[in-house]
Design a protein around this motif. Structure first.
Motif, short mmCIF file in Angstrom:
data_model
loop_
_atom_site.label_atom_id
_atom_site.label_comp_id
_atom_site.label_asym_id
_atom_site.label_seq_id
_atom_site.Cartn_x
_atom_site.Cartn_y
_atom_site.Cartn_z
N PRO A 55 0.82 -1.24 0.04
CA PRO A 55 -0.02 0.03 0.10
C PRO A 55 0.89 1.13 0.02
O PRO A 55 2.03 1.22 0.29
CB PRO A 55 -0.95 -0.16 1.23
CG PRO A 55 0.03 -0.70 2.16
CD PRO A 55 1.06 -1.91 1.38
N PRO A 56 0.44 2.37 -0.46
CA PRO A 56 1.16 3.66 -0.40
C PRO A 56 1.58 3.86 1.19
O PRO A 56 0.69 4.15 1.91
CB PRO A 56 0.23 4.65 -0.83
CG PRO A 56 -0.75 3.99 -1.69
CD PRO A 56 -0.99 2.64 -0.94
N MET A 57 2.71 3.94 1.21
CA MET A 57 3.36 4.49 2.78
C MET A 57 4.38 5.44 2.61
O MET A 57 5.36 5.54 1.48
CB MET A 57 3.96 3.35 3.30
CG MET A 57 2.74 2.49 3.67
SD MET A 57 3.63 0.93 4.66
CE MET A 57 3.72 1.83 6.34
N LEU A 58 4.60 6.30 3.47
CA LEU A 58 5.98 7.30 3.28
C LEU A 58 6.58 7.19 4.75
O LEU A 58 6.01 6.84 5.76
CB LEU A 58 5.17 8.66 3.38
CG LEU A 58 6.32 9.86 3.19
CD1 LEU A 58 6.38 9.72 1.45
CD2 LEU A 58 5.58 11.18 3.44
N LEU A 59 7.92 7.28 4.68
CA LEU A 59 8.64 7.43 5.92
C LEU A 59 9.32 8.74 6.21
O LEU A 59 9.65 9.56 5.17
CB LEU A 59 9.89 6.46 5.61
CG LEU A 59 10.90 6.10 6.83
CD1 LEU A 59 11.48 4.93 6.67
CD2 LEU A 59 11.85 7.23 6.59
N GLU A 108 -4.94 25.12 6.02
CA GLU A 108 -6.34 24.39 6.30
C GLU A 108 -6.15 23.11 6.76
O GLU A 108 -4.93 22.28 6.23
CB GLU A 108 -6.98 24.57 5.22
CG GLU A 108 -6.79 23.82 3.85
CD GLU A 108 -7.73 24.05 2.74
OE1 GLU A 108 -8.31 24.84 2.80
OE2 GLU A 108 -7.65 23.17 1.94
N LEU A 109 -6.99 22.49 7.39
CA LEU A 109 -6.96 20.84 7.89
C LEU A 109 -7.18 20.15 6.71
O LEU A 109 -8.21 20.55 5.97
CB LEU A 109 -7.87 20.64 8.98
CG LEU A 109 -7.40 20.99 10.40
CD1 LEU A 109 -8.47 20.62 11.36
CD2 LEU A 109 -6.03 20.41 10.67
N ASP A 110 -6.30 19.41 6.19
CA ASP A 110 -6.66 18.39 5.08
C ASP A 110 -6.43 16.84 5.68
O ASP A 110 -5.38 16.63 6.16
CB ASP A 110 -5.79 18.73 3.96
CG ASP A 110 -6.09 17.99 2.69
OD1 ASP A 110 -6.55 16.83 2.87
OD2 ASP A 110 -5.72 18.41 1.57
N VAL A 123 1.13 15.39 0.99
CA VAL A 123 0.83 13.82 1.26
C VAL A 123 0.39 14.06 2.88
O VAL A 123 0.89 14.45 3.92
CB VAL A 123 2.20 12.87 1.25
CG1 VAL A 123 1.85 11.48 1.54
CG2 VAL A 123 2.73 13.14 -0.11
N ALA A 124 -1.04 13.39 2.89
CA ALA A 124 -1.46 13.34 4.14
C ALA A 124 -1.49 11.59 4.68
O ALA A 124 -1.67 10.72 3.69
CB ALA A 124 -3.13 13.52 3.95
N LEU A 125 -0.91 11.48 6.03
CA LEU A 125 -0.68 10.40 6.51
C LEU A 125 -1.40 9.98 7.68
O LEU A 125 -1.80 10.85 8.41
CB LEU A 125 0.94 10.19 6.80
CG LEU A 125 1.79 10.59 5.74
CD1 LEU A 125 3.08 10.53 6.61
CD2 LEU A 125 1.91 9.67 4.49
N THR A 126 -1.68 8.82 7.80
CA THR A 126 -2.10 8.34 9.16
C THR A 126 -0.83 7.35 9.72
O THR A 126 -0.36 6.49 9.17
CB THR A 126 -3.38 7.42 9.29
OG1 THR A 126 -4.47 8.32 8.61
CG2 THR A 126 -3.63 6.72 10.67
N VAL A 127 -0.40 7.81 11.27
CA VAL A 127 0.66 7.10 11.58
C VAL A 127 0.56 5.58 11.69
O VAL A 127 -0.58 5.18 12.42
CB VAL A 127 1.40 7.78 12.93
CG1 VAL A 127 2.39 6.77 13.60
CG2 VAL A 127 1.70 9.15 12.76
N ALA A 145 -3.87 10.73 1.08
CA ALA A 145 -4.20 11.51 0.09
C ALA A 145 -3.16 12.09 -0.36
O ALA A 145 -2.01 12.30 0.60
CB ALA A 145 -5.15 12.72 0.61
N ALA A 146 -2.84 12.65 -1.49
CA ALA A 146 -1.60 13.05 -1.98
C ALA A 146 -1.88 14.20 -3.22
O ALA A 146 -2.67 13.87 -4.08
CB ALA A 146 -0.66 12.18 -2.49
N ASP A 147 -1.16 15.33 -3.42
CA ASP A 147 -1.38 15.94 -4.73
C ASP A 147 0.17 16.78 -5.04
O ASP A 147 0.98 16.69 -4.15
CB ASP A 147 -2.44 17.21 -4.47
CG ASP A 147 -2.16 18.21 -3.39
OD1 ASP A 147 -1.11 18.78 -3.24
OD2 ASP A 147 -3.13 18.50 -2.72
#
Length: 167
Positions: A55-59, A108-110, A123-127, A145-147
């Motif tokens: 799945p899409p993940m970021l570090l 703004e909150l995204d 890039v919006a993440l959930t830890v 989410a990402a843009d």
């Protein structure tokens, strides 16, 4: 230069050599954010990378003394605001101390995290996990989410801000 592995390595020398080597690696600059106790919080980071596409993940790597890290737990919403090339002053502000980092910086909150109105990418993440690693903690996040924009990214190389020039 080669090193003889039979001799003891001086930790201070190694740290200096490592810092110099990493300074030679150009890195994108981002402001990593979270919303905690009714207020936005953020810090400047250059140590982040794509971790997984499926799945899409970021570090993101945060200093263990980071005030931002202290506000995070598994399930927290985190924003990675990759800065545009002209946002060096924003990078410096969020790298410093102080509680008014968001003053005059529209956001703004995204997806539950502060998104800067102006940025190169978002890039919006959930830890998903917090992994201790030396004097830092790796924040592994599931991408929500990402843009991206056509702006050039702000980079950091040899202790100076700049941007990438393609040829």
């Amino acid at each position: 230069m080669t090193h003889d592995h039979d001799h003891e390595i001086d930790p201070e020398v190694l740290q200096k050599e490592f810092r110099t080597a990493m300074g030679n690696v150009a890195a994108a600059v981002s402001v990593v954010t979270t919303f905690h106790d009714g207020a936005p919080h953020g810090t400047t980071v250059s140590a982040f990378s794509s971790l997984s596409m499926e799945p899409p993940m970021l570090l993101v790597s945060l200093d263990n003394r980071s005030k931002l890290l202290a506000k995070l737990q598994v399930g927290s919403s985190v924003g990675v605001n990759v800065l545009a090339s002209h946002q060096d002053q924003v990078a410096l502000r969020f790298a410093g101390k102080g509680d008014d980092k968001f003053l005059d910086v529209p956001w703004e909150l995204d997806h539950g995290a502060p998104a800067l109105a102006e940025r190169h990418a978002w890039v919006a993440l959930t830890v998903a996990q917090l992994v201790p690693a030396g004097d830092h903690t790796l924040v592994l996040g599931d991408v929500e989410a990402a843009d991206a924009s056509p702006n050039q990214a702000l980079t950091y190389w040899q202790r100076a801000f700049g941007s990438h020039q393609s040829f």
